[in-house]
Design a protein around this motif. Structure first.
Motif, short mmCIF file in Angstrom:
data_model
loop_
_atom_site.label_atom_id
_atom_site.label_comp_id
_atom_site.label_asym_id
_atom_site.label_seq_id
_atom_site.Cartn_x
_atom_site.Cartn_y
_atom_site.Cartn_z
N SER A 1 0.82 -1.23 0.00
CA SER A 1 0.00 0.00 0.00
C SER A 1 0.84 1.27 0.00
CB SER A 1 -0.95 0.00 1.19
OG SER A 1 -0.22 0.00 2.42
N THR A 2 2.00 1.22 0.63
CA THR A 2 2.84 2.42 0.73
C THR A 2 3.96 2.44 -0.30
OG1 THR A 2 4.35 1.45 2.34
CG2 THR A 2 2.37 2.55 3.21
N GLY A 3 4.31 1.26 -0.81
CA GLY A 3 5.43 1.18 -1.73
C GLY A 3 6.77 1.28 -1.05
N ASN A 4 6.78 1.16 0.29
CA ASN A 4 8.03 1.26 1.06
C ASN A 4 8.44 -0.13 1.58
OD1 ASN A 4 8.15 4.10 0.84
ND2 ASN A 4 6.68 4.29 2.55
N PRO A 5 9.76 -0.39 1.63
CA PRO A 5 10.23 -1.66 2.19
C PRO A 5 9.83 -1.79 3.66
CG PRO A 5 11.99 -0.54 0.99
CD PRO A 5 10.86 0.45 1.13
N GLN A 6 9.64 -3.02 4.11
CA GLN A 6 9.26 -3.31 5.50
C GLN A 6 10.18 -4.40 6.03
OE1 GLN A 6 6.73 -1.52 7.02
NE2 GLN A 6 6.54 -0.38 5.08
N ALA A 7 10.36 -4.40 7.36
CA ALA A 7 11.20 -5.43 7.99
C ALA A 7 10.74 -5.63 9.43
CB ALA A 7 12.67 -5.03 7.96
N ILE B 1 14.14 -13.16 10.66
CA ILE B 1 14.23 -11.77 10.22
C ILE B 1 13.57 -11.69 8.85
CG2 ILE B 1 15.75 -9.86 9.61
CD1 ILE B 1 17.81 -11.00 11.52
N VAL B 2 12.46 -10.97 8.77
CA VAL B 2 11.67 -10.92 7.54
C VAL B 2 11.79 -9.52 6.93
CG1 VAL B 2 9.36 -11.13 6.53
CG2 VAL B 2 10.05 -12.62 8.43
N THR B 3 12.13 -9.48 5.63
CA THR B 3 12.17 -8.21 4.90
C THR B 3 11.25 -8.32 3.68
OG1 THR B 3 14.06 -8.89 3.55
CG2 THR B 3 14.53 -7.75 5.62
N LEU B 4 10.56 -7.23 3.37
CA LEU B 4 9.69 -7.17 2.19
C LEU B 4 10.03 -5.94 1.37
CD1 LEU B 4 7.67 -8.24 4.79
CD2 LEU B 4 6.27 -8.71 2.77
N ASP B 5 10.25 -6.15 0.08
CA ASP B 5 10.54 -5.05 -0.83
C ASP B 5 9.47 -5.03 -1.92
OD1 ASP B 5 13.22 -3.91 0.00
OD2 ASP B 5 13.70 -6.04 -0.14
N PRO B 6 8.95 -3.82 -2.23
CA PRO B 6 7.88 -3.73 -3.23
C PRO B 6 8.37 -4.12 -4.62
CG PRO B 6 8.67 -1.55 -2.64
CD PRO B 6 9.33 -2.50 -1.70
N ILE B 7 7.50 -4.78 -5.38
CA ILE B 7 7.76 -5.12 -6.78
C ILE B 7 6.90 -4.19 -7.64
CG2 ILE B 7 7.60 -6.91 -8.55
CD1 ILE B 7 7.87 -8.99 -6.33
N GLN B 8 7.55 -3.42 -8.49
CA GLN B 8 6.85 -2.40 -9.29
C GLN B 8 6.93 -2.73 -10.77
OE1 GLN B 8 8.98 1.09 -8.04
NE2 GLN B 8 7.61 1.47 -6.30
N ASP B 9 5.90 -2.33 -11.49
CA ASP B 9 5.92 -2.51 -12.94
C ASP B 9 6.66 -1.34 -13.58
OD1 ASP B 9 4.18 -0.37 -12.88
OD2 ASP B 9 2.39 -1.56 -13.26
N GLU B 10 6.64 -1.29 -14.90
CA GLU B 10 7.40 -0.26 -15.62
C GLU B 10 6.87 1.14 -15.32
OE1 GLU B 10 7.23 -1.32 -19.69
OE2 GLU B 10 8.63 -3.01 -19.48
N VAL C 1 2.90 -0.61 -7.79
CA VAL C 1 3.26 -1.77 -6.97
C VAL C 1 2.38 -2.95 -7.36
CG1 VAL C 1 3.43 -2.71 -4.64
CG2 VAL C 1 4.02 -0.31 -5.06
N GLN C 2 3.02 -4.05 -7.76
CA GLN C 2 2.31 -5.25 -8.16
C GLN C 2 2.39 -6.37 -7.12
OE1 GLN C 2 0.47 -5.33 -11.02
NE2 GLN C 2 1.01 -3.14 -11.10
N GLY C 3 3.24 -6.20 -6.15
CA GLY C 3 3.43 -7.24 -5.14
C GLY C 3 4.62 -6.91 -4.28
N ALA C 4 5.13 -7.90 -3.62
CA ALA C 4 6.29 -7.68 -2.74
C ALA C 4 7.15 -8.94 -2.72
CB ALA C 4 5.84 -7.33 -1.33
N LEU C 5 8.45 -8.72 -2.64
CA LEU C 5 9.41 -9.82 -2.50
C LEU C 5 9.74 -9.98 -1.02
CD1 LEU C 5 11.42 -11.90 -3.64
CD2 LEU C 5 13.09 -10.03 -3.79
N ALA C 6 9.39 -11.14 -0.48
CA ALA C 6 9.64 -11.39 0.95
C ALA C 6 10.82 -12.33 1.10
CB ALA C 6 8.40 -12.00 1.60
#
Length: 276
Positions: free
Chosen positions: A24-30, A45-54, A58-63
């Motif tokens: 929702s924010t487009g910001n990484p989370q941990a 230790i969990v990190t999530l980075d947003p996955i964006q299209d061209e 934001v289309q999803g997140a890489l955890a």
């Protein structure tokens, strides 16, 4: 793999919140997630980075989840050993001081041990000095000191509150070899397990107290809220503290016996003088 494959229910809820926040924010989370797993706390230790299209949407997140459990356990073990060494120093200071209330000093040391180890009960037991099991089949272990003064578990009597040594022949052999009894109750054979399980004891450490090669007694640690196998370093520290306590108790008994002998001799001398 899904969050459900890796985490318990509460941790899954936290991970999902992180995911929605990231998307929702487009910001990484941990975050660090801790949860019970196979009888111990597991830490990820969990990190999530947003996955964006061209177009930057934001289309999803890489955890990514990193298992930090072993490092956490090592840090906890190091802190535990540091705490035990600190208690050992305090124990030496209190027991070697000329306290007017020796029993109070010993009980203070047991309280320090209980708080530092996180166990439910700590106690000091004594056998007949130098007694061999085969020559003293009626020998019993007598509990001299205990912490806390009132048992936390209803019905607790203590394996060694006034326990026949015949119930623990294997332990006596280990004690004579200077070895600790460091076990989970559910893995013990009878009769030890049937003595401990009804009292809610999950794991124990019994550290022998030796004098000149003879077994004098032991210091016991009962854990009623979790299963724990102590490290060799922790065994060594607690065995040393046990010997310190046992030596202080033994020396006190010797000094009291000497004072009583001197008093009897003094009384006898006075009687002789009066007769003369």
């Amino acid at each position: 793999r899904t969050f459900e494959d890796l985490l318990d229910r509460e941790a899954v809820s936290v991970a999902r919140d992180l995911f929605y926040r990231c998307v929702s924010t487009g910001n990484p989370q941990a975050a660090n997630l801790s949860f019970p797993h196979n009888g111990q706390n597991k830490t990820l230790i969990v990190t999530l980075d947003p996955i964006q299209d061209e177009e930057g949407r934001v289309q999803g997140a890489l955890a990514v989840a990193y298992d930090d459990t072993q490092r956490q356990l090592m840090d906890e073990a190091l802190q535990r050993r540091t705490d035990l060494l600190h208690v050992a120093g305090q124990a030496a200071h209190r027991l070697l001081a000329n306290s007017a209330d020796f029993d109070h000093s010993v009980n203070d040391v047991l309280a320090l041990l209980g708080e530092a180890t996180g166990v439910d009960r700590v106690y000091v037991c004594n056998f007949s000095a130098g007694a061999e099991l085969e020559n003293y089949p009626g020998l019993r272990a007598s509990q001299l000191y205990k912490w806390p003064p009132v048992a936390k578990t209803q019905g607790y009597n203590g394996l060694s509150g006034n326990c026949p040594v015949s119930l623990m022949p294997d332990w006596m052999e280990a004690f004579r070899a200077g070895q600790c009894i460091n076990e989970l109750v559910r893995n013990m054979p009878d009769p030890e397990r049937t003595q401990l399980e009804p009292q809610g004891i999950l794991s124990i450490l019994y550290a022998p107290i030796m004098f000149h090669g003879d077994i004098w007694g032991f210091v016991g640690f009962d854990n009623c809220h979790s299963e724990y196998i102590w490290t060799r370093a922790e065994e060594d520290i607690l065995r040393a503290v046990g010997v310190l306590i046992g030596t202080a108790v033994y020396n006190r008994r010797v000094n009291e016996a000497l004072r009583e002998s001197e008093n009897r001799t003094r009384t006898a001398d006075n009687v002789v003088c009066e007769c003369i």
